[in-house]
Motif scaffolding. Structure first.
Motif, PDB file in Angstrom:
ATOM      1  N   VAL A 507       0.834  -1.206   0.000  1.00 29.86           N
ATOM      2  CA  VAL A 507       0.000   0.000   0.000  1.00 29.86           C
ATOM      3  C   VAL A 507       0.862   1.247   0.000  1.00 29.86           C
ATOM      4  O   VAL A 507       0.588   2.218  -0.721  1.00 29.86           O
ATOM      5  CB  VAL A 507      -0.955  -0.015   1.214  1.00 29.86           C
ATOM      6  CG1 VAL A 507      -1.644   1.342   1.365  1.00 29.86           C
ATOM      7  CG2 VAL A 507      -1.986  -1.122   1.069  1.00 29.86           C
ATOM      8  N   ARG A 508       1.930   1.223   0.799  1.00 24.47           N
ATOM      9  CA  ARG A 508       2.825   2.407   0.858  1.00 24.47           C
ATOM     10  C   ARG A 508       3.517   2.635  -0.491  1.00 24.47           C
ATOM     11  O   ARG A 508       3.772   3.782  -0.869  1.00 24.47           O
ATOM     12  CB  ARG A 508       3.853   2.221   1.958  1.00 24.47           C
ATOM     13  CG  ARG A 508       3.305   2.447   3.367  1.00 24.47           C
ATOM     14  CD  ARG A 508       4.428   2.533   4.381  1.00 24.47           C
ATOM     15  NE  ARG A 508       5.041   1.232   4.614  1.00 24.47           N
ATOM     16  CZ  ARG A 508       4.656   0.381   5.559  1.00 24.47           C
ATOM     17  NH1 ARG A 508       3.641   0.691   6.356  1.00 24.47           N
ATOM     18  NH2 ARG A 508       5.267  -0.773   5.713  1.00 24.47           N
ATOM     19  N   ALA A 509       3.824   1.548  -1.198  1.00 29.63           N
ATOM     20  CA  ALA A 509       4.538   1.688  -2.471  1.00 29.63           C
ATOM     21  C   ALA A 509       3.604   1.799  -3.667  1.00 29.63           C
ATOM     22  O   ALA A 509       4.076   1.965  -4.798  1.00 29.63           O
ATOM     23  CB  ALA A 509       5.467   0.489  -2.658  1.00 29.63           C
ATOM     24  N   ALA A 510       2.300   1.726  -3.451  1.00 30.91           N
ATOM     25  CA  ALA A 510       1.342   1.675  -4.553  1.00 30.91           C
ATOM     26  C   ALA A 510       1.295   2.979  -5.333  1.00 30.91           C
ATOM     27  O   ALA A 510       1.540   4.070  -4.804  1.00 30.91           O
ATOM     28  CB  ALA A 510      -0.056   1.335  -4.019  1.00 30.91           C
ATOM     29  N   GLU A 511       0.959   2.864  -6.594  1.00 28.76           N
ATOM     30  CA  GLU A 511       0.819   3.999  -7.501  1.00 28.76           C
ATOM     31  C   GLU A 511      -0.350   4.889  -7.050  1.00 28.76           C
ATOM     32  O   GLU A 511      -1.395   4.388  -6.630  1.00 28.76           O
ATOM     33  CB  GLU A 511       0.570   3.477  -8.912  1.00 28.76           C
ATOM     34  CG  GLU A 511       0.188   4.525  -9.938  1.00 28.76           C
ATOM     35  CD  GLU A 511      -0.283   3.909 -11.243  1.00 28.76           C
ATOM     36  OE1 GLU A 511      -0.640   4.684 -12.155  1.00 28.76           O
ATOM     37  OE2 GLU A 511      -0.322   2.668 -11.338  1.00 28.76           O
ATOM     38  N   HIS A 512      -0.162   6.204  -7.147  1.00 25.17           N
ATOM     39  CA  HIS A 512      -1.260   7.134  -6.872  1.00 25.17           C
ATOM     40  C   HIS A 512      -2.200   7.132  -8.076  1.00 25.17           C
ATOM     41  O   HIS A 512      -1.774   7.311  -9.223  1.00 25.17           O
ATOM     42  CB  HIS A 512      -0.728   8.543  -6.641  1.00 25.17           C
ATOM     43  CG  HIS A 512      -1.825   9.573  -6.572  1.00 25.17           C
ATOM     44  ND1 HIS A 512      -2.749   9.623  -5.550  1.00 25.17           N
ATOM     45  CD2 HIS A 512      -2.141  10.583  -7.435  1.00 25.17           C
ATOM     46  CE1 HIS A 512      -3.583  10.623  -5.759  1.00 25.17           C
ATOM     47  NE2 HIS A 512      -3.226  11.221  -6.892  1.00 25.17           N
ATOM     48  N   VAL A 513      -3.473   6.909  -7.822  1.00 22.33           N
ATOM     49  CA  VAL A 513      -4.463   6.829  -8.898  1.00 22.33           C
ATOM     50  C   VAL A 513      -5.540   7.887  -8.647  1.00 22.33           C
ATOM     51  O   VAL A 513      -6.332   7.750  -7.707  1.00 22.33           O
ATOM     52  CB  VAL A 513      -5.104   5.425  -8.959  1.00 22.33           C
ATOM     53  CG1 VAL A 513      -6.145   5.375 -10.071  1.00 22.33           C
ATOM     54  CG2 VAL A 513      -4.034   4.363  -9.171  1.00 22.33           C
ATOM     55  N   PRO A 514      -5.610   8.945  -9.460  1.00 21.17           N
ATOM     56  CA  PRO A 514      -6.661   9.958  -9.282  1.00 21.17           C
ATOM     57  C   PRO A 514      -8.039   9.358  -9.542  1.00 21.17           C
ATOM     58  O   PRO A 514      -8.190   8.422 -10.330  1.00 21.17           O
ATOM     59  CB  PRO A 514      -6.310  11.020 -10.336  1.00 21.17           C
ATOM     60  CG  PRO A 514      -4.884  10.748 -10.710  1.00 21.17           C
ATOM     61  CD  PRO A 514      -4.679   9.283 -10.545  1.00 21.17           C
ATOM     62  N   ALA A 515      -9.045   9.893  -8.903  1.00 22.71           N
ATOM     63  CA  ALA A 515     -10.414   9.416  -9.089  1.00 22.71           C
ATOM     64  C   ALA A 515     -10.877   9.718 -10.514  1.00 22.71           C
ATOM     65  O   ALA A 515     -10.737  10.845 -10.990  1.00 22.71           O
ATOM     66  CB  ALA A 515     -11.348  10.070  -8.079  1.00 22.71           C
ATOM     67  N   PRO A 516     -11.428   8.749 -11.223  1.00 29.04           N
ATOM     68  CA  PRO A 516     -11.902   8.967 -12.599  1.00 29.04           C
ATOM     69  C   PRO A 516     -13.310   9.549 -12.604  1.00 29.04           C
ATOM     70  O   PRO A 516     -13.858   9.910 -11.561  1.00 29.04           O
ATOM     71  CB  PRO A 516     -11.882   7.555 -13.187  1.00 29.04           C
ATOM     72  CG  PRO A 516     -12.185   6.675 -12.005  1.00 29.04           C
ATOM     73  CD  PRO A 516     -11.576   7.360 -10.796  1.00 29.04           C
ATOM     74  N   LEU A 517     -13.907   9.629 -13.786  1.00 25.52           N
ATOM     75  CA  LEU A 517     -15.290  10.074 -13.896  1.00 25.52           C
ATOM     76  C   LEU A 517     -16.201   9.115 -13.132  1.00 25.52           C
ATOM     77  O   LEU A 517     -15.895   7.922 -13.024  1.00 25.52           O
ATOM     78  CB  LEU A 517     -15.723  10.115 -15.365  1.00 25.52           C
ATOM     79  CG  LEU A 517     -15.084  11.183 -16.259  1.00 25.52           C
ATOM     80  CD1 LEU A 517     -15.526  10.979 -17.701  1.00 25.52           C
ATOM     81  CD2 LEU A 517     -15.479  12.579 -15.782  1.00 25.52           C
TER      82      LEU A 517
END
Length: 570
Positions: A507-517
């Protein structure tokens, strides 16, 4: 990785022909059919180019030898009357041939008889390597050298001291000289090992076989491989291009297979021929490999990948946001307040789903923008009762919106409105034995169900800001972090490691994923479907959001009979 400097390993070198024992065998039989029997066995064992032993025996076929066969071979009923039976001959022959490679002229014939004899005695076939001198000759000799590849022709061409005469041992001796002559020729083509020889007989080019050393540095691990080449772009500049992307649980074995006869696709042979190297990326889990493969294909659009090259080519059914809504086929989802249903990978599937909606609800199919103040004449669909015809004022806007609200509910929360409406029509078609029409109607409903199931899965994952889950495998626990449907991290908790601790690190190393539509995932449809398939058989460690879909948002296709909808509840 650099492939030009790779050196062959002992595994790559294989079994050298000079140290490979061969048993050249020839059979005489009562015919060529499945009921034919062996009448004579002749074999010569060759090691290091020297004859080290011979095997010859007549065989009692327990059947009459046809006169034509007797004339051809010179073998008569009297000659085999006191000979041993085939069940007495096969065991000593197998012992004579132990550890060797079988060679025969038209090997399928001779080996076929030997296999049937073993099966009749319930003896396991030893799994000999087999070399067919007919196939080998066709790959080596040109038509201007020999008019055909008959044994007599080849024996004369290679100056065998004994001419074949349709007797087993004599023909086997002649085949030995033919084999040596052919091996000398293929040696000039770079064939030096048994593996080379077998691949040569299967039609694998020397250039393709030579590239098998590329696999020597590829790890034995799950991951993704890419065939690459230095090719000119549109401006004539030489650039590295990705030709093909694939995945495997064993990268080395999979890459090696491209340089053998196991790979039979013409496009792949062409791809291997122009490629200049192979690059491999080890993945921690099979799901990570699947997702990476999809992303690399999307990024490079490799010319030799048929599937998934254009994941952006999705289609959606849009229930438009206008006074009199209609269905529209679009390629993108926009934040415009409209209702979108899909996605579809093919236009035909989208059109089938749209027809299912039209079958259930009489919404308009025209594309004009209608107004309550500007009325026009109705079309044929209105006359047939298949459209509410808001264009001529027959239906008020409120009544029309009530129907489109029902359509919206069918597209988003409850498929029963689509599935139950055609029941009466379907029953009438079946009663009238109009089965083709009934089949087309059922196909439309199936297309709608598939799309609805896919849509619900996508929406469910897209609405979860984060899902952390684990699944047990042979190597340990596969841990994945999924954000808005996108694989953000993968890890493997090996035996002895604490799964929760590995998950926290992931979780700490996970990619940041912006919220989609809203309702849309943050990844391609194919990626989300792969993630969903894995997630549905895994254990949830942590979840942010609601991973669920409406009770009647879909049904199993098994609940949709081919010619009836009686199992669908109203």
């Amino acid at each position: 990785m650099t492939t030009s400097a790779l050196q062959p390993t002992f595994e790559d070198l294989g079994r050298h022909l000079a140290t490979t024992p061969f048993v050249v065998v020839d059979l005489e039989t009562t015919g060529a059919g499945a009921d034919a029997s062996i009448t004579e066995v002749g074999a010569v064992r060759v090691e290091g180019g020297e004859v080290v032993g011979e095997f010859q025996t007549m065989v009692n076929p327990n059947a009459h030898i046809p006169p034509l066969i007797s004339v051809l071979t010179g073998i008569t009923d009297a000659m085999v009357a006191d000979a041993p039976r085939v069940d007495q001959v096969i065991p000593p022959f197998l012992e004579f041939a132990r550890g060797a490679v079988l060679v025969a002229h038209n090997a399928g014939f001779d080996v076929g008889f030997l296999k049937r004899a073993c099966a009749a005695q319930q003896l396991p076939w030893p799994g000999f390597g087999v070399v067919d001198t007919v196939t080998l000759a066709r790959g080596v000799l040109m038509r201007d050298e020999v008019p055909n590849v008959k044994l007599a022709t080849l024996a004369h061409h290679f100056r065998a001291p004994e001419a074949p005469n349709h007797r087993a041992l004599t023909d086997a001796r002649a085949t030995v000289h033919v084999l040596h002559g052919l091996l000398e020729r293929v040696g000039n083509l770079g064939v030096s090992t048994l593996e080379d020889l077998l691949e040569f007989t299967r039609g694998v080019s020397p250039e393709r076989r030579a590239k098998r050393t590329w696999a020597s540095d590829v790890p034995v691990a799950p991951g993704v491989y890419q065939f690459v080449a230095d090719l000119p772009d549109r401006d004539g500049v030489i650039r590295r291009q990705v030709l093909y992307v694939g995945k495997s649980v064993n990268l080395r074995a999979r890459v090696r297979s491209y340089f053998t006869a196991a790979e039979k696709r013409p496009r792949m042979e062409e791809m291997v021929r122009i490629s200049t190297g192979v690059e491999a990326t080890v993945c921690r889990t099979p799901l990570e490999a699947e997702v990476l493969e999809l992303r690399l294909i999307a990024a490079h659009a490799p010319r030799y990948n048929r599937r998934s090259k254009f994941p952006e080519r999705q289609l959606w059914l849009k229930l438009t946001d206008e006074p009199f809504p209609r269905l529209s086929l679009v390629r993108k989802v926009a934040d415009d307040g409209a209702c979108y249903f899909g996605p579809f990978g093919r236009r035909e599937a989208a059109e089938q789903a749209a027809l299912a909606v039209y079958e259930a609800f009489p919404i308009r199919q025209c594309t004009e923008r209608l107004s309550e103040r500007r009325l026009t004449g109705r079309c044929a669909l209105g006359d047939l009762g298949k459209c509410l015809a808001p264009c001529d004022g027959t239906t008020s806007r409120a009544d029309y919106v009530a129907v489109t609200d029902a359509v919206r509910a069918s597209l988003t929360t409850d498929v029963r409105g689509i599935l139950t409406a055609p029941r009466s029509k379907l029953g009438k078609l079946i009663e009238a034995e109009r089965f083709e029409e009934a089949g087309r109607l059922t196909a439309r409903l199936e297309a709608f169900v598939r799309a609805s199931t896919r849509a619900r899965r996508l929406e469910a994952l897209a609405g979860c800001a984060q899902v952390v889950a684990a699944s047990r495998s042979e190597e340990g626990w596969e841990v994945h972090v999924i954000r808005h449907g996108r694989l953000a991290a993968a890890a493997l908790a090996r035996p002895g490691e604490v799964v929760q601790a590995v998950a926290r690190d992931a979780v700490r190393a996970a990619e940041h994923v912006p919220a989609p539509l809203p309702g849309m995932p943050a990844a391609t449809v194919e990626e989300v479907e792969r993630v969903a398939a894995w997630l549905e058989r895994s254990r949830i460690i942590e979840i942010e959001g609601d991973w669920a879909w409406p009770l009647h948002g879909s049904i199993a296709l098994a609940d949709l009979p081919r010619h009836a909808l009686d199992s669908v509840a109203p």
